[in-house]
Motif scaffolding. Structure first.
Motif, PDB file in Angstrom:
ATOM      1  N   THR A 218       4.569  16.384  18.707  1.00  0.00           N
ATOM      2  CA  THR A 218       3.814  17.641  18.645  1.00  0.00           C
ATOM      3  C   THR A 218       2.492  17.509  19.382  1.00  0.00           C
ATOM      4  O   THR A 218       2.112  18.383  20.165  1.00  0.00           O
ATOM      5  CB  THR A 218       3.565  18.057  17.182  1.00  0.00           C
ATOM      6  N   VAL A 219       1.761  16.419  19.156  1.00  0.00           N
ATOM      7  CA  VAL A 219       0.497  16.205  19.864  1.00  0.00           C
ATOM      8  C   VAL A 219       0.746  16.116  21.369  1.00  0.00           C
ATOM      9  O   VAL A 219       0.010  16.694  22.180  1.00  0.00           O
ATOM     10  CB  VAL A 219      -0.203  14.931  19.355  1.00  0.00           C
ATOM     11  N   LEU A 220       1.779  15.394  21.756  1.00  0.00           N
ATOM     12  CA  LEU A 220       2.124  15.276  23.179  1.00  0.00           C
ATOM     13  C   LEU A 220       2.378  16.649  23.795  1.00  0.00           C
ATOM     14  O   LEU A 220       1.825  16.989  24.849  1.00  0.00           O
ATOM     15  CB  LEU A 220       3.374  14.394  23.328  1.00  0.00           C
ATOM     16  N   CYS A 221       3.190  17.459  23.128  1.00  0.00           N
ATOM     17  CA  CYS A 221       3.526  18.790  23.650  1.00  0.00           C
ATOM     18  C   CYS A 221       2.306  19.703  23.706  1.00  0.00           C
ATOM     19  O   CYS A 221       2.147  20.469  24.656  1.00  0.00           O
ATOM     20  CB  CYS A 221       4.619  19.431  22.793  1.00  0.00           C
ATOM     21  N   LEU A 222       1.446  19.620  22.686  1.00  0.00           N
ATOM     22  CA  LEU A 222       0.266  20.475  22.654  1.00  0.00           C
ATOM     23  C   LEU A 222      -0.653  20.181  23.833  1.00  0.00           C
ATOM     24  O   LEU A 222      -1.186  21.097  24.463  1.00  0.00           O
ATOM     25  CB  LEU A 222      -0.488  20.301  21.334  1.00  0.00           C
ATOM     26  N   TYR A 223      -0.836  18.911  24.159  1.00  0.00           N
ATOM     27  CA  TYR A 223      -1.710  18.581  25.291  1.00  0.00           C
ATOM     28  C   TYR A 223      -1.059  18.913  26.623  1.00  0.00           C
ATOM     29  O   TYR A 223      -1.731  19.338  27.565  1.00  0.00           O
ATOM     30  CB  TYR A 223      -2.143  17.119  25.232  1.00  0.00           C
ATOM     31  N   LEU A 224       0.252  18.737  26.712  1.00  0.00           N
ATOM     32  CA  LEU A 224       0.940  19.117  27.949  1.00  0.00           C
ATOM     33  C   LEU A 224       0.861  20.625  28.161  1.00  0.00           C
ATOM     34  O   LEU A 224       0.656  21.102  29.279  1.00  0.00           O
ATOM     35  CB  LEU A 224       2.397  18.654  27.909  1.00  0.00           C
ATOM     36  N   LYS A 225       0.991  21.380  27.066  1.00  0.00           N
ATOM     37  CA  LYS A 225       0.865  22.834  27.185  1.00  0.00           C
ATOM     38  C   LYS A 225      -0.565  23.232  27.534  1.00  0.00           C
ATOM     39  O   LYS A 225      -0.786  24.180  28.281  1.00  0.00           O
ATOM     40  CB  LYS A 225       1.291  23.521  25.874  1.00  0.00           C
ATOM     41  N   GLU A 226      -1.532  22.484  26.993  1.00  0.00           N
ATOM     42  CA  GLU A 226      -2.931  22.818  27.261  1.00  0.00           C
ATOM     43  C   GLU A 226      -3.273  22.620  28.734  1.00  0.00           C
ATOM     44  O   GLU A 226      -3.942  23.463  29.344  1.00  0.00           O
ATOM     45  CB  GLU A 226      -3.849  21.953  26.401  1.00  0.00           C
ATOM     46  N   ILE A 227      -2.812  21.527  29.334  1.00  0.00           N
ATOM     47  CA  ILE A 227      -3.143  21.302  30.750  1.00  0.00           C
ATOM     48  C   ILE A 227      -2.453  22.334  31.632  1.00  0.00           C
ATOM     49  O   ILE A 227      -2.930  22.677  32.710  1.00  0.00           O
ATOM     50  CB  ILE A 227      -2.805  19.857  31.197  1.00  0.00           C
ATOM     51  N   ASN A 228      -1.337  22.827  31.172  1.00  0.00           N
ATOM     52  CA  ASN A 228      -0.617  23.884  31.889  1.00  0.00           C
ATOM     53  C   ASN A 228      -1.326  25.219  31.719  1.00  0.00           C
ATOM     54  O   ASN A 228      -1.676  25.903  32.689  1.00  0.00           O
ATOM     55  CB  ASN A 228       0.813  23.936  31.351  1.00  0.00           C
ATOM     56  N   ARG A 229      -1.603  25.598  30.458  1.00  0.00           N
ATOM     57  CA  ARG A 229      -2.115  26.931  30.155  1.00  0.00           C
ATOM     58  C   ARG A 229      -3.602  27.073  30.470  1.00  0.00           C
ATOM     59  O   ARG A 229      -4.033  28.073  31.041  1.00  0.00           O
ATOM     60  CB  ARG A 229      -1.857  27.240  28.677  1.00  0.00           C
ATOM     61  N   MET A 230      -4.398  26.085  30.120  1.00  0.00           N
ATOM     62  CA  MET A 230      -5.844  26.199  30.246  1.00  0.00           C
ATOM     63  C   MET A 230      -6.353  25.798  31.629  1.00  0.00           C
ATOM     64  O   MET A 230      -7.306  26.372  32.136  1.00  0.00           O
ATOM     65  CB  MET A 230      -6.533  25.338  29.174  1.00  0.00           C
ATOM     66  N   MET A 231      -5.717  24.814  32.241  1.00  0.00           N
ATOM     67  CA  MET A 231      -6.217  24.273  33.499  1.00  0.00           C
ATOM     68  C   MET A 231      -5.347  24.624  34.702  1.00  0.00           C
ATOM     69  O   MET A 231      -5.783  24.496  35.846  1.00  0.00           O
ATOM     70  CB  MET A 231      -6.340  22.741  33.396  1.00  0.00           C
ATOM     71  N   GLY A 232      -4.125  25.035  34.457  1.00  0.00           N
ATOM     72  CA  GLY A 232      -3.231  25.365  35.567  1.00  0.00           C
ATOM     73  C   GLY A 232      -2.616  24.151  36.230  1.00  0.00           C
ATOM     74  O   GLY A 232      -1.991  24.264  37.289  1.00  0.00           O
ATOM     75  N   HIS A 233      -2.785  22.957  35.615  1.00  0.00           N
ATOM     76  CA  HIS A 233      -2.227  21.737  36.201  1.00  0.00           C
ATOM     77  C   HIS A 233      -0.723  21.648  35.960  1.00  0.00           C
ATOM     78  O   HIS A 233      -0.192  22.206  34.988  1.00  0.00           O
ATOM     79  CB  HIS A 233      -2.876  20.491  35.586  1.00  0.00           C
ATOM     80  N   CYS A 234      -0.055  20.898  36.824  1.00  0.00           N
ATOM     81  CA  CYS A 234       1.369  20.610  36.632  1.00  0.00           C
ATOM     82  C   CYS A 234       1.591  19.213  36.063  1.00  0.00           C
ATOM     83  O   CYS A 234       2.701  18.889  35.648  1.00  0.00           O
ATOM     84  CB  CYS A 234       2.127  20.753  37.950  1.00  0.00           C
TER      85      CYS A 234
END
Length: 738
Positions: A218-234
């Motif tokens: 869950t922590v892994l997914c939350l941070y991966l989603k954050e870099i996608n949603r908040m920063m636009g990173h891939c």
């Protein structure tokens, strides 16, 4: 202290519902309650008329009418155990197409324990029910199990302080997977229904160990989603991701033994289906494969060249020039390049003739291939509408989502894809800077072999809201492209065009008032907000329509954020009136006559992200809001209300793809952290006839001087270059980059 009561009641009818609560009329069954009926306000499940439930809460006196009101804190749905209860349950609106006859057949076959048997044995429990089709038995079993097992989950989490509303929201997101909540409270955090720390506290109380896969993943997914949603990173670097996740996982650890160690987490990352590791980069899996598929498809498109006769193209160009304006050398290059390549990127700033070039390309293509099927698309409804208005194809333009059938009949996968490609021979996509990597993947995957694609965009505008920087990556990878630079004579007199190019060049714009531009200096945010609202009112009094006026702000919060500006404009031009219906949703008042924006893509009702409409009716009795989207009225039910917002003012990010006759924009010192060159450039290029800029000279100068383009972590460019090595080595004469 208010005494809590637990009362068995029978639902009479639903009065009003919204996201937070239902207000229903219920009749108490318990004889010790003297009220014949009372209103219950609280979090309740989707109930059916005459259904019996048990609600827990307390009575209060209503300030409005002095009547007693019952506030619901929790509820239970007892399992039906009598013939009448079971028949009523199965013939309720929970089950579509099931009448009393089928409900009686279920009771006759299974008796008083019908619900218990179905919950335990599923569809097989219904095998002996007369005249019940298999598909209907599957549906009945699924709904029954979900209904009563959901009750158990609600009861389970109530003791941890989780209200039924949160569980119901989880159910709407999880669907058939809702039963996983019985063991995994971290799903609440994964779906943004509570903070990770809250779900982690519940997990500890449930006895879930610190090294549990539920917790770590869950922590892994939350941070991966954050870099996608908040920063636009891939992607994110492995070490950075590791440090962030371990910091969260270990912050509540009591001793060394309880801590999650680095090796455990690295092992999880390598095994998890949610991420893909390449070297030292960690991608959300879907973004890695999206980049990979886009690179492969653009490689295929650029590899497939067409045979053509330059003479025939020149002949078609001559026909255009004979009847219309002569084309520039850049525009002629673009036409030849498209006929030579199957993929071409056409870019340029305002006033450089992108629209005219697109129309010239369309005319030449239709002259050469009169029977070919052509499609025009853009990322948002507004951008598609504008493309249709300025192109030779008129109303044929549509959103990319609609073109691909994304969401078609509720399908997760687009209707048109790699296995079922579009039948189009030529596709033009405008405003491509707004296209994120996932949408690009869907688009390119659906293009059939041999089709031509013209991508139009302005790389100096803001990148997509979601992950990726597709236009920039494709251009830097050297894909076939024409960049228009010549500013046409009719555009040279436009202050809008001149200032847009000055912004791009890092030069201070002209702030003197002209016929098409005004600067109103104001360094007091509250006064500026009032000036903006009164300017809208004045323009309306002069004959402009609300759809002619676009108000833009860099931010959502603050005196000059969109929320406050929307409130002020609404109060001034569409105030409260006894003649107008209104409704409060999450603290925001909506009333008839309001300008609103739809925020997501919804193929089922044919409304898309960025579409703007006017509220024409609010019906509280059946919980619908009617919105007129440019002549087409749509009734939005309560589950759709979260997808609209007041739209007198919108963020500059949200304005991309649209243009308006009059653009009112504010740049204030209050917006300091958001003031960048590409944001200002994007805002000013939304203007057709007139822009009015409110704010301070220091804010304007700060925006122009701040050429801080947020570097997005993407590898699409590298993946394309890797693919193109073969082209450059084996077919160096075939590909010509103009």
């Amino acid at each position: 202290m208010i005494e809590k009561l637990s009362i068995p009641v029978k639902l009479s009818k639903t009065i009003f519902t919204n996201e937070q609560y239902q207000v229903v009329v219920v009749k108490p069954i318990s004889s010790n309650i003297t009220q014949k009926s009372f209103v219950a306000a609280g979090i309740l499940p989707k109930l059916t008329k005459h259904e019996e439930i048990i609600i827990e809460g307390f009575f209060t006196i209503s300030n409005k009418n002095g009547k007693q009101q019952f506030t619901v804190e929790n509820w239970q749905r007892p399992t039906p155990k009598t013939k009448d209860q079971i028949i009523t349950f199965f013939s309720s609106t929970l089950f579509k197409g099931i009448g009393k006859k089928t409900a009686k057949n279920i009771y006759d076959a299974l008796g008083d324990n019908a619900i218990i048997k179905i919950n335990k044995y599923g569809q097989s429990a219904l095998d002996k029910v007369a005249n019940l089709p298999k598909d209907k038995a599957v549906e009945i079993a699924l709904i029954t199990q979900q209904t009563f097992l959901l009750n158990g989950i609600i009861e389970q989490y109530q003791k941890y302080g989780v209200n039924s509303e949160t569980v119901l929201k989880a159910h709407s997101k999880l669907g058939n997977r809702v039963l996983e909540l019985k063991e995994n409270p971290y799903l609440f955090a994964y779906y943004n229904l509570m903070h990770f720390q809250t779900s982690d506290e519940i997990g500890r109380k449930m006895g879930i160990l610190p090294h549990s896969r539920y917790r770590l993943e869950t922590v892994l997914c939350l941070y991966l989603k954050e870099i996608n949603r908040m920063m636009g990173h891939c992607y994110i670097e492995e070490k950075e991701l590791l440090n962030k996740c371990l910091n969260v996982l270990n912050q509540e650890a009591k001793d060394e033994y309880d801590k999650v160690h680095e090796m455990s987490f690295i092992a999880l990352m390598e095994e998890s289906k949610y991420c893909y590791i390449e070297g030292k980069k960690v991608y959300p899996s879907h973004l890695y494969y999206a980049e990979k598929e886009v690179a492969e498809k653009v490689h295929q498109l650029t590899f497939d060249a067409n045979n053509y006769e330059p003479f025939n193209i020149d002949k078609a160009i001559h026909l255009i020039e004979k009847n219309e304006t002569r084309l520039t050398s850049e525009q002629k290059q673009a036409i030849h390049a498209l006929m030579r390549e199957n993929l071409l990127f056409l870019t340029g700033g305002p006033g450089t003739g992108k629209t005219y070039t697109v129309n010239a390309i369309l005319k030449v293509y239709r002259n050469l291939f009169p029977n070919h099927k052509i499609a025009l698309a853009a990322p948002t409804g507004r951008a598609a509408k504008r493309l249709g208005e300025v192109s030779e194809m008129g109303s044929h333009a549509q959103t990319i989502h609609r073109l691909l059938g994304i969401g078609y009949n509720g399908m997760e996968r687009p209707q048109y894809n790699k296995e079922n490609p579009l039948e189009c021979d030529f596709i033009i996509v405008d405003e491509f800077s707004m296209v994120d990597i996932e949408l690009a993947k869907h688009l390119f995957s659906a293009i059939k072999q041999g089709a031509k694609v013209l991508i139009v965009g302005d790389p100096d505008q803001l990148p997509s809201v979601n992950a990726g920087n597709v236009l920039k990556d494709c251009l830097e990878a050297g894909l076939p492209q024409i960049h228009l630079t010549r500013i046409f004579r009719q555009a040279q007199d436009s202050t809008i065009v001149k200032n847009a190019h000055k912004i791009n060049q890092g030069q201070m714009i002209e702030l003197e008032n002209k016929k098409d531009s005004y600067f109103i200096e104001s360094n007091h945010p509250q006064r500026t907000a009032n000036l903006i609202a009164h300017s809208v009112k004045k323009l309306l009094s002069q004959g402009e329509t609300i759809n002619d006026i676009m108000v833009l702000s860099p931010m959502k919060q603050g005196e000059l954020g969109i929320h406050n500006l929307n409130t002020k404009i609404q109060e001034l031009i569409n105030p409260h009136s006894a003649k107008k219906k209104e409704l409060v949703i999450k603290g925001v008042t909506y009333r008839t006559g309001d300008k609103v924006m739809y925020l997501v893509n919804n193929k089922n009702i044919d409304i898309y992200n960025g579409d703007i409409g006017i509220v024409t009716n609010i019906n509280k009795s059946n919980a619908t809001i009617t919105i007129d989207f440019e002549g087409r009225k749509v009734d939005l039910e309560k589950d759709q209300w979260k997808n609209i917002q007041i739209a007198y003012c919108s963020t500059i990010h949200k304005s991309q793809g649209g243009q308006s006759k009059i653009n009112i924009m504010c740049l204030s010192d209050e917006h300091n952290i958001m003031l960048t060159r590409n944001l200002f450039y994007t805002g000013i290029t939304r203007t057709e006839k007139l822009y009015i800029l409110f704010g301070t000279r220091t804010a304007v100068q700060k925006a122009i001087n701040t050429n801080r383009v947020h570097a997005r972590k993407t590898t699409l460019k590298d993946k394309i270059l890797e693919k193109r090595k073969y082209i450059n080595q084996q077919h160096s004469t075939k590909i010509k980059i103009v």
